[in-house]
Scaffold this motif. Structure first.
Motif, PDB file in Angstrom:
ATOM      1  N   UNK A  22      10.410  52.254 -96.877  1.00 40.09           N
ATOM      2  CA  UNK A  22       9.211  52.000 -96.084  1.00 40.09           C
ATOM      3  C   UNK A  22       9.409  50.779 -95.183  1.00 40.09           C
ATOM      4  N   UNK A  23       8.511  50.641 -94.213  1.00 45.32           N
ATOM      5  CA  UNK A  23       8.501  49.486 -93.303  1.00 45.32           C
ATOM      6  C   UNK A  23       9.835  49.324 -92.570  1.00 45.32           C
ATOM      7  N   UNK A  24      10.439  50.445 -92.188  1.00 41.39           N
ATOM      8  CA  UNK A  24      11.717  50.383 -91.478  1.00 41.39           C
ATOM      9  C   UNK A  24      11.559  49.677 -90.131  1.00 41.39           C
ATOM     10  N   UNK A  25      10.449  49.955 -89.431  1.00 46.62           N
ATOM     11  CA  UNK A  25      10.225  49.340 -88.114  1.00 46.62           C
ATOM     12  C   UNK A  25      10.112  47.825 -88.243  1.00 46.62           C
ATOM     13  N   UNK A  26       9.457  47.373 -89.285  1.00 48.58           N
ATOM     14  CA  UNK A  26       9.315  45.929 -89.510  1.00 48.58           C
ATOM     15  C   UNK A  26      10.671  45.277 -89.729  1.00 48.58           C
ATOM     16  N   UNK A  27      11.513  45.912 -90.555  1.00 49.98           N
ATOM     17  CA  UNK A  27      12.847  45.367 -90.798  1.00 49.98           C
ATOM     18  C   UNK A  27      13.687  45.453 -89.527  1.00 49.98           C
ATOM     19  N   UNK A  28      13.547  46.532 -88.771  1.00 49.53           N
ATOM     20  CA  UNK A  28      14.300  46.682 -87.528  1.00 49.53           C
ATOM     21  C   UNK A  28      13.955  45.557 -86.552  1.00 49.53           C
ATOM     22  N   UNK A  29      12.676  45.195 -86.449  1.00 51.57           N
ATOM     23  CA  UNK A  29      12.266  44.101 -85.569  1.00 51.57           C
ATOM     24  C   UNK A  29      12.911  42.791 -86.004  1.00 51.57           C
ATOM     25  N   UNK A  30      12.988  42.576 -87.338  1.00 51.14           N
ATOM     26  CA  UNK A  30      13.602  41.352 -87.855  1.00 51.14           C
ATOM     27  C   UNK A  30      15.100  41.315 -87.536  1.00 51.14           C
ATOM     28  N   UNK A  31      15.769  42.449 -87.730  1.00 52.25           N
ATOM     29  CA  UNK A  31      17.210  42.502 -87.461  1.00 52.25           C
ATOM     30  C   UNK A  31      17.483  42.328 -85.965  1.00 52.25           C
ATOM     31  N   UNK A  32      16.632  42.908 -85.152  1.00 55.16           N
ATOM     32  CA  UNK A  32      16.807  42.755 -83.703  1.00 55.16           C
ATOM     33  C   UNK A  32      16.682  41.286 -83.293  1.00 55.16           C
ATOM     34  N   UNK A  33      15.789  40.555 -83.958  1.00 54.53           N
ATOM     35  CA  UNK A  33      15.558  39.147 -83.608  1.00 54.53           C
ATOM     36  C   UNK A  33      16.587  38.215 -84.239  1.00 54.53           C
ATOM     37  N   UNK A  34      16.939  38.453 -85.494  1.00 50.67           N
ATOM     38  CA  UNK A  34      17.759  37.479 -86.243  1.00 50.67           C
ATOM     39  C   UNK A  34      19.097  38.027 -86.720  1.00 50.67           C
ATOM     40  N   UNK A  35      19.332  39.320 -86.507  1.00 52.85           N
ATOM     41  CA  UNK A  35      20.568  39.916 -86.987  1.00 52.85           C
ATOM     42  C   UNK A  35      20.433  40.364 -88.436  1.00 52.85           C
ATOM     43  N   UNK A  36      21.446  41.019 -88.928  1.00 48.10           N
ATOM     44  CA  UNK A  36      21.456  41.473 -90.317  1.00 48.10           C
ATOM     45  C   UNK A  36      21.790  40.287 -91.221  1.00 48.10           C
ATOM     46  N   UNK A  37      20.815  39.825 -91.994  1.00 51.29           N
ATOM     47  CA  UNK A  37      20.986  38.614 -92.800  1.00 51.29           C
ATOM     48  C   UNK A  37      21.605  38.888 -94.172  1.00 51.29           C
ATOM     49  N   UNK A  38      21.435  40.100 -94.687  1.00 51.74           N
ATOM     50  CA  UNK A  38      21.993  40.437 -95.994  1.00 51.74           C
ATOM     51  C   UNK A  38      22.943  41.615 -95.869  1.00 51.74           C
ATOM     52  N   UNK A  39      24.060  41.528 -96.573  1.00 55.98           N
ATOM     53  CA  UNK A  39      25.027  42.624 -96.542  1.00 55.98           C
ATOM     54  C   UNK A  39      24.522  43.826 -97.342  1.00 55.98           C
ATOM     55  N   UNK A  40      24.876  45.006 -96.876  1.00 65.82           N
ATOM     56  CA  UNK A  40      24.680  46.206 -97.679  1.00 65.82           C
ATOM     57  C   UNK A  40      25.846  46.302 -98.670  1.00 65.82           C
TER      58      UNK A  40
END
Length: 233
Positions: A22-40
């Motif tokens: 859930x909340x994929x769009x919210x996480x996408x906005x965060x990644x767009x602004x700050x990059x991927x902060x945690x590794x998969x």
């Protein structure tokens, strides 16, 4: 553990994932602004003929969020991930998925599935004589991050469900046996009915074979057999 940048086209989602993304769009906005902060987290697996090289263990939301951005040309189609060894058994893979997602906020159904996975892994370790030290609920509590009381309550529910399913299976099996027994009984009664009918017909050709009382008794048996056989049909 190796840290890699993996192209999205080389990644497959894990069929054992139990979490609602859930909340994929919210996480996408965060990644767009700050990059991927945690590794998969993923492992290499070339045994599946689907054109992909890696399977996700943790980071499905990050994968979906970056896919969302990449489709719109807003982010490079690459997932930063920790590369681990491929789990050698199904139960271990399920347990890795659970431990990699402890930070999530989860509903009761998700908690139940997590504890179900952990319980399966415990049982697997016991089956190969590698039972962890301590009580099962303590070990699962450490793996999932839940309190022991929550663990115990859910384990009790899992046990009840298992017993209910077993009882249902046994009932179905018993029903199948009953059906088979009915079929066999009906066949046996049909053979008896045919034998009696044959004896009665033979007696018509030789009046000395059966007296009137015996014929009356056999006629009554034939009458009763007919209704019994009909009931078994």
């Amino acid at each position: 553990m190796e840290i890699c940048n993996i192209n999205l086209s080389d990644i497959r989602v894990n069929p054992n994932n139990i979490y609602e993304e859930q909340n994929i769009k919210e996480l996408a906005d965060s990644i767009e602004s700050f990059g991927q902060l945690e590794n998969a987290t993923l492992y290499e697996d070339l045994s599946i003929d689907d054109g992909k090289k890696y399977t996700l263990v943790g980071g499905h939301r990050r994968y979906l969020a970056i896919s969302y951005l990449a489709e719109r040309g807003l982010y490079e189609p690459v997932l930063k991930a920790s590369l681990i060894e491929k789990p050698n058994v199904h139960q271990m893979e399920q347990m890795l998925i659970v431990t990699d997602n402890q930070q999530r906020v989860k509903d009761k159904e998700t908690k139940i599935r997590e504890i179900y996975y952990a319980n399966n892994y415990w049982n697997y370790l016991v089956s190969i004589n590698q039972q962890p030290q301590g009580k099962k609920r303590e070990w699962i509590a450490k793996k999932t991050g839940y309190g022991e009381r929550v663990i115990q309550d859910i384990l009790s529910d899992i046990k009840k469900q298992s017993m209910t399913q077993q009882s249902s299976t046994e009932t179905q099996s018993s029903s199948a046996i009953t059906v088979d027994n009915k079929a066999e009984t009906r066949k046996a009664l049909m053979r008896a009915k045919n034998a009696i009918n044959k004896a009665l017909n033979l007696s018509l050709d030789d009046s000395d074979i059966l007296d009137s009382d015996t014929r009356a008794f056999l006629d009554d048996c034939m009458y009763k057999l007919k209704f019994i056989i009909d009931d078994l049909s």
